[in-house]
Enzyme design. Sequence first.
Site, PDB file in Angstrom:
ATOM      1  N   GLY A  30      -8.363  21.835 -23.649  1.00 16.94           N
ATOM      2  CA  GLY A  30      -9.359  20.859 -23.248  1.00 16.94           C
ATOM      3  C   GLY A  30     -10.277  21.555 -22.263  1.00 16.94           C
ATOM      4  O   GLY A  30      -9.841  22.487 -21.565  1.00 16.94           O
ATOM      5  N   THR A  32     -11.675  21.407 -19.246  1.00 14.34           N
ATOM      6  CA  THR A  32     -11.335  21.732 -17.857  1.00 14.34           C
ATOM      7  C   THR A  32     -10.005  22.468 -17.759  1.00 14.34           C
ATOM      8  O   THR A  32      -9.802  23.246 -16.814  1.00 14.34           O
ATOM      9  CB  THR A  32     -11.302  20.465 -16.987  1.00 14.34           C
ATOM     10  N   ARG A 103      -8.543  10.398 -29.488  1.00 18.02           N
ATOM     11  CA  ARG A 103      -8.363  10.414 -28.030  1.00 18.02           C
ATOM     12  C   ARG A 103      -8.706   9.091 -27.366  1.00 18.02           C
ATOM     13  O   ARG A 103      -8.715   9.000 -26.134  1.00 18.02           O
ATOM     14  CB  ARG A 103      -9.221  11.523 -27.421  1.00 18.02           C
ATOM     15  N   ASP A 257     -15.976  27.695 -21.487  1.00 15.23           N
ATOM     16  CA  ASP A 257     -14.974  27.322 -20.483  1.00 15.23           C
ATOM     17  C   ASP A 257     -14.396  28.562 -19.807  1.00 15.23           C
ATOM     18  O   ASP A 257     -14.199  28.586 -18.589  1.00 15.23           O
ATOM     19  CB  ASP A 257     -13.841  26.529 -21.135  1.00 15.23           C
TER      20      ASP A 257
END
Length: 307
Positions: A30, A32, A103, A257
Amino acid sequence: MMGNGVASIGECMLELSGQTGPNWRMGFAGDTFNTLWALHALSADLPATYVSAFGDDPFSQGQIAFFAENGIGIGSSPVIPGARPGLYAITLTGAERSFTYWRGDAAARQLASDPAALSKNLENQSLVYFSGITLAILDDASRKTLLAAVGKARAAGSTIAFDPNYRPRLWRGRDEAQAAIVEALAVTDIALPTFPDEQMLFGDDTPRATAERLRQWVGEVVVKNGEHPALIAENGSLQDVPAIHVAAPADTTGAGDSFNGGYLAARLAGHNPQEAARRAHRVAAAVVQVRGALAPFETLRAAFGKP
């Protein structure tokens, strides 16, 4: 920077990738969490906390155990009876990926359900990181609770880093996303936007326009732009830092990320923004040469320049 740890706030999901016929490989990822994974690999001397909310099902238990095996804690994050993690599947066309999500009722949507626990997780952190996806999965009241906790951590001396990471499907409309992201920028020290996202959400014509707009709120802005240079706006100056071309990427999942994780690790280590971006580009280039969002720690460290 004060504090003795790093914290990242958001949603870590079950990731299905590497499809071979009817078979898939399951992992955890994911936005973060991907950033914290790289940041932790490159700043292993700092305790790492993933701030979220978790279910009590076997998949959630496996997720928390995976974190612990890799030196990442969950602090005081709530474990909610009957809740479960979100799920997404990656399908690839060449190296470019697309995602299918499940989700809507994920436990992470309740990450601000206990304001005291949330604030406790952000205490005594050198760095707190979150994203526009963190904002998007929360309802209005929870979003305000989150930004209040982040603002409190900043007032106590933590450096706050934020990636707007705009994903239209998670928002009710552009106006809601714009307003929430501007509120987040008001409590941010380092912004890490991606130009195509900013162009889609705010209509910026160029990375420079993105940098100029964001630095009315934020002192340090790094505009990512894929294989194009990253543009750094800091102390009134603008500077490009060239990206690294990868001729045959295996999977671009998590590239931005991991860039964020590399950049923030370098800044925590005392490197200036330009050197931090150079190291971050090397980390991102290494990540796109492996499958899935999480590259092995050794791969990340070698790319970053650690022994």
